[in-house]
Design a protein around this motif. Sequence first.
Motif, mmCIF file in Angstrom:
data_model
loop_
_atom_site.group_PDB
_atom_site.id
_atom_site.type_symbol
_atom_site.label_atom_id
_atom_site.label_comp_id
_atom_site.label_asym_id
_atom_site.label_seq_id
_atom_site.Cartn_x
_atom_site.Cartn_y
_atom_site.Cartn_z
ATOM 1 N N TYR A 249 38.160 48.932 50.562
ATOM 2 C CA TYR A 249 39.271 48.169 49.980
ATOM 3 C C TYR A 249 40.517 48.354 50.830
ATOM 4 O O TYR A 249 40.914 49.476 51.140
ATOM 5 N N ALA A 314 34.580 44.989 53.069
ATOM 6 C CA ALA A 314 33.726 45.351 51.934
ATOM 7 C C ALA A 314 32.500 46.138 52.376
ATOM 8 O O ALA A 314 31.982 46.968 51.623
ATOM 9 N N GLN A 342 37.168 50.009 46.388
ATOM 10 C CA GLN A 342 37.665 48.798 45.727
ATOM 11 C C GLN A 342 37.690 48.986 44.214
ATOM 12 O O GLN A 342 36.688 49.393 43.614
ATOM 13 N N GLN A 346 38.224 43.891 41.026
ATOM 14 C CA GLN A 346 39.272 43.531 41.972
ATOM 15 C C GLN A 346 39.041 42.119 42.490
ATOM 16 O O GLN A 346 37.968 41.796 42.968
#
Length: 350
Positions: A249, A314, A342, A346
């Motif tokens: 993230y 990611a 993350q 999100q």
Amino acid sequence: MIRKNYCIPIIISVLAGTCIGLAVLLIQEKQNTSNSSYSIPVKVATPSVVNIYTQVAQKITLNNQKESKHSINLGSGVIATRDGFILTNHHVIQNAQSIVIALNDGRRTEAKLIGSDPSTDLAVLKINLSNLPNIKMGNSSKVSIGDRILAIGNPFGIGQTVTAGIISAKGRNSIGLNTYENFLQTDAAINPGNSGGALVNLKGELIGISSAIYSSTGGSQGIGFATPVDDALEVMTAIINNGEVVRGYLGMDAQKITQSLANNLSLPSNHGLLVNDITKESPAEKAGIEVGDIILEINNNPSKDPFQVRRLIASLKPGTNISLVGIRGQQSYQTDIMLEKQPTMQRINY
């Protein structure tokens, strides 16, 4: 004098020719049947596609009093493993108080939610039954535009239904349905209730999980989307092993810089990504990235496509350090940023 019998070789030759001719005719007939019918892949794949019924509680106000109303939602799923793991969509089981699976052979059972991934709209369920017909896995990276495919699911709750079409496009990533998109697009009829069902090739192999339709009426208009099986299996493995999908993230949103955008905003670069949002207390904010910055490189790779950058971030584990090269005003800079995990649900791009 010994007389030779010339009849036997002739008879053998005629019989051999007849056999070869019959074999050719049988092969041609089989090919014609396969070209005119989808019955073989349907028989292979349909036992593995299930109907999913969920009970959801809704809060309603009646006579100034809040009451709970229960509704039954429906969807589809695919038996992915012999031991009972089922792939479906997150939105099919979202907020479900109970989940019932109806198999093609008539059996019904309750399912346990193992985990879900809202960012890709995928979820994994588990049932405990014997002799489960798990689907054969295909390879979505080998799928080509124009390939014929079948969609199997439970549209409108009327029962298992098969529709046919082709792969209309690959790599659709700007539909705005999920945070991470890499859709296969198809013109096979996909309707409400098909969600979580199977997209299969003509071998009956799973190549995608039906996810959504693009429609102004709520019904099929020949534009449906499916998550490629390669992506779905990665998510399923992560959920089974960890209960969730752990992603890197960064916490920023950016758009691709075009020549037109560069001219209109008088930007110092006609390529790269223009930062237009920074999440508070995110790694990007902590590193000093600001709205209006231009990102040129991440880990020495040119930053041209925001969707590719999103997938790159990611794919990296929390705690990974990335190198970022950018421009602020007329000044270029380089900084190292440590990615974090993350947050759940999100929706920011990176």
